[in-house]
Write a protein that holds these residues in place. Structure first.
Motif, PDB file in Angstrom:
ATOM      1  N   MET A   1      -8.705  19.510  44.949  1.00 57.01           N
ATOM      2  CA  MET A   1      -9.642  19.691  46.057  1.00 57.01           C
ATOM      3  C   MET A   1      -8.853  19.811  47.352  1.00 57.01           C
ATOM      4  N   CYS A   2      -9.165  20.794  48.169  1.00 55.92           N
ATOM      5  CA  CYS A   2      -8.429  21.008  49.403  1.00 55.92           C
ATOM      6  C   CYS A   2      -8.879  20.012  50.469  1.00 55.92           C
ATOM      7  N   SER A   3      -8.071  19.884  51.573  1.00 51.19           N
ATOM      8  CA  SER A   3      -8.326  18.867  52.583  1.00 51.19           C
ATOM      9  C   SER A   3      -9.525  19.193  53.456  1.00 51.19           C
ATOM     10  N   VAL A   4      -9.811  20.468  53.678  1.00 48.18           N
ATOM     11  CA  VAL A   4     -10.976  20.834  54.481  1.00 48.18           C
ATOM     12  C   VAL A   4     -12.248  20.371  53.774  1.00 48.18           C
ATOM     13  N   PHE A   5     -13.223  19.900  54.554  1.00 46.89           N
ATOM     14  CA  PHE A   5     -14.479  19.424  53.955  1.00 46.89           C
ATOM     15  C   PHE A   5     -15.304  20.625  53.528  1.00 46.89           C
ATOM     16  N   ARG A   6     -15.743  20.622  52.278  1.00 41.89           N
ATOM     17  CA  ARG A   6     -16.518  21.723  51.710  1.00 41.89           C
ATOM     18  C   ARG A   6     -17.946  21.229  51.449  1.00 41.89           C
ATOM     19  N   LEU A   7     -18.871  21.747  52.243  1.00 38.89           N
ATOM     20  CA  LEU A   7     -20.258  21.314  52.165  1.00 38.89           C
ATOM     21  C   LEU A   7     -21.129  22.415  51.571  1.00 38.89           C
ATOM     22  N   GLY A   8     -21.866  22.079  50.537  1.00 35.06           N
ATOM     23  CA  GLY A   8     -22.854  23.002  49.997  1.00 35.06           C
ATOM     24  C   GLY A   8     -24.175  22.788  50.704  1.00 35.06           C
ATOM     25  N   LEU A   9     -24.732  23.857  51.232  1.00 34.67           N
ATOM     26  CA  LEU A   9     -25.999  23.789  51.952  1.00 34.67           C
ATOM     27  C   LEU A   9     -27.036  24.635  51.218  1.00 34.67           C
ATOM     28  N   THR A  10     -28.167  24.042  50.895  1.00 32.53           N
ATOM     29  CA  THR A  10     -29.191  24.798  50.192  1.00 32.53           C
ATOM     30  C   THR A  10     -30.571  24.263  50.563  1.00 32.53           C
ATOM     31  N   GLY A  11     -31.576  24.980  50.100  1.00 29.48           N
ATOM     32  CA  GLY A  11     -32.964  24.615  50.367  1.00 29.48           C
ATOM     33  C   GLY A  11     -33.849  25.762  49.932  1.00 29.48           C
ATOM     34  N   GLY A  12     -35.092  25.466  49.654  1.00 31.14           N
ATOM     35  CA  GLY A  12     -36.017  26.514  49.255  1.00 31.14           C
ATOM     36  C   GLY A  12     -36.305  27.471  50.389  1.00 31.14           C
ATOM     37  N   ILE A  13     -36.843  28.630  50.065  1.00 34.13           N
ATOM     38  CA  ILE A  13     -37.196  29.614  51.074  1.00 34.13           C
ATOM     39  C   ILE A  13     -38.170  28.989  52.079  1.00 34.13           C
ATOM     40  N   GLY A  14     -37.908  29.219  53.356  1.00 32.44           N
ATOM     41  CA  GLY A  14     -38.768  28.672  54.390  1.00 32.44           C
ATOM     42  C   GLY A  14     -38.478  27.235  54.771  1.00 32.44           C
ATOM     43  N   SER A  15     -37.436  26.651  54.209  1.00 35.26           N
ATOM     44  CA  SER A  15     -37.120  25.247  54.496  1.00 35.26           C
ATOM     45  C   SER A  15     -36.452  25.065  55.856  1.00 35.26           C
ATOM     46  N   GLY A  16     -35.850  26.136  56.384  1.00 35.38           N
ATOM     47  CA  GLY A  16     -35.100  26.023  57.630  1.00 35.38           C
ATOM     48  C   GLY A  16     -33.609  25.918  57.404  1.00 35.38           C
ATOM     49  N   LYS A  17     -33.163  26.249  56.206  1.00 30.20           N
ATOM     50  CA  LYS A  17     -31.751  26.147  55.848  1.00 30.20           C
ATOM     51  C   LYS A  17     -30.854  26.983  56.782  1.00 30.20           C
ATOM     52  N   SER A  18     -31.276  28.204  57.059  1.00 29.76           N
ATOM     53  CA  SER A  18     -30.458  29.071  57.911  1.00 29.76           C
ATOM     54  C   SER A  18     -30.369  28.530  59.333  1.00 29.76           C
ATOM     55  N   LEU A 107      -7.091  28.606  55.943  1.00 30.14           N
ATOM     56  CA  LEU A 107      -5.802  28.968  56.523  1.00 30.14           C
ATOM     57  C   LEU A 107      -5.829  28.935  58.048  1.00 30.14           C
ATOM     58  N   ALA A 108      -7.018  29.198  58.601  1.00 30.05           N
ATOM     59  CA  ALA A 108      -7.171  29.189  60.054  1.00 30.05           C
ATOM     60  C   ALA A 108      -7.370  27.773  60.606  1.00 30.05           C
ATOM     61  N   GLY A 109      -7.397  26.777  59.717  1.00 25.56           N
ATOM     62  CA  GLY A 109      -7.489  25.387  60.157  1.00 25.56           C
ATOM     63  C   GLY A 109      -8.894  24.835  60.268  1.00 25.56           C
ATOM     64  N   ALA A 110      -9.832  25.382  59.511  1.00 23.89           N
ATOM     65  CA  ALA A 110     -11.211  24.900  59.565  1.00 23.89           C
ATOM     66  C   ALA A 110     -11.298  23.432  59.159  1.00 23.89           C
ATOM     67  N   ARG A 111     -12.153  22.686  59.850  1.00 26.06           N
ATOM     68  CA  ARG A 111     -12.384  21.279  59.494  1.00 26.06           C
ATOM     69  C   ARG A 111     -13.449  21.163  58.413  1.00 26.06           C
ATOM     70  N   CYS A 112     -14.431  22.061  58.478  1.00 16.72           N
ATOM     71  CA  CYS A 112     -15.554  22.020  57.544  1.00 16.72           C
ATOM     72  C   CYS A 112     -15.994  23.443  57.229  1.00 16.72           C
ATOM     73  N   ILE A 113     -16.124  23.736  55.951  1.00 16.12           N
ATOM     74  CA  ILE A 113     -16.663  25.029  55.514  1.00 16.12           C
ATOM     75  C   ILE A 113     -18.016  24.769  54.869  1.00 16.12           C
ATOM     76  N   VAL A 114     -19.028  25.414  55.410  1.00 17.18           N
ATOM     77  CA  VAL A 114     -20.384  25.276  54.884  1.00 17.18           C
ATOM     78  C   VAL A 114     -20.681  26.469  53.993  1.00 17.18           C
ATOM     79  N   PHE A 115     -20.968  26.200  52.733  1.00 13.40           N
ATOM     80  CA  PHE A 115     -21.339  27.239  51.784  1.00 13.40           C
ATOM     81  C   PHE A 115     -22.857  27.291  51.730  1.00 13.40           C
ATOM     82  N   ASP A 116     -23.419  28.248  52.471  1.00  9.62           N
ATOM     83  CA  ASP A 116     -24.863  28.410  52.582  1.00  9.62           C
ATOM     84  C   ASP A 116     -25.337  29.244  51.399  1.00  9.62           C
ATOM     85  N   ILE A 117     -25.893  28.567  50.384  1.00 10.43           N
ATOM     86  CA  ILE A 117     -26.203  29.222  49.107  1.00 10.43           C
ATOM     87  C   ILE A 117     -27.631  28.895  48.684  1.00 10.43           C
TER      88      ILE A 117
END
Length: 202
Positions: A1-18, A107-117
């Protein structure tokens, strides 16, 4: 697992996820948006267009060569195998693009990557690559109202979309954190996102 925080973000349609993804981006997260990439690879000359046409024919494309989403939606609802065939084409292409964007962000030094899926829970691919999963939640009645207004769709059309997604109970069971976005104002949602953000390296 890499050092940057990897967050999975999800929700049903219309939940306000975006909306939540946008708030996290303002707080410094790098957002990798699966929906945006899906639209990219199914646009004219996109990487998924040729294999889609090979499987379904050019009848599912617009006159300028992009995926006709309305025609494909109708086909998917009438033919259960079509959904699986489409996903087998599009999902691996989108996943590769997401991996590339995440690597660039790291590589650019991100602290947190949000995977909006949107389909994070439905997929077996992501869980082991993420530190946490944040689910944006609301009631199904709220989803219906929001999507009908936003997309100018009939109630039965929205219900079909909801039926094709993972049940709300399944998303909640998979969540490490839940952000309930129902009956609150945008300022309240912003405040809740800020409270969560410290857990995600922001």
């Amino acid at each position: 697992m890499c050092s940057v925080f990897r967050l999975g973000l999800t929700g049903g349609i219309g939940s306000g996820k975006s909306t939540v993804a946008g708030m996290l981006a303002k707080l410094g997260a790098n957002v990798v948006d699966a929906d945006a990439l899906s639209r990219k690879v199914t646009a004219r000359n996109g990487a998924a267009i040729a294999p889609i046409a090979a499987v379904f024919g050019k009848c599912v494309l617009t006159t300028d060569g992009a995926l006709d989403r309305n025609k494909m939606r109708t086909l998917v609802y009438s033919d259960p195998t079509a959904k699986s065939q489409l996903e087998q084409i599009v999902h691996p292409i989108v996943a590769r693009e997401m991996d590339e964007l995440a690597s660039d962000a790291e590589l650019a030094g991100a602290r947190c990557i949000v995977f909006d899926i949107p389909l994070l829970i439905e997929s077996n691919r992501w869980r082991e690559t993420l530190h946490k999963i944040l689910v944006v939640d609301c009631t199904q009645s709220t989803q219906l109202t929001r999507v009908m207004l936003r997309n100018n769709l009939r109630k039965d059309e929205v219900q079909k979309i909801l039926a094709a997604q993972a049940p709300r109970t399944l998303r909640l069971r998979a969540a490490d954190s839940v952000l309930f976005n129902d009956g609150i104002k945008i300022d309240d949602l912003t405040h809740r996102v800020h409270k969560f953000s410290s857990q995600f390296g922001l």
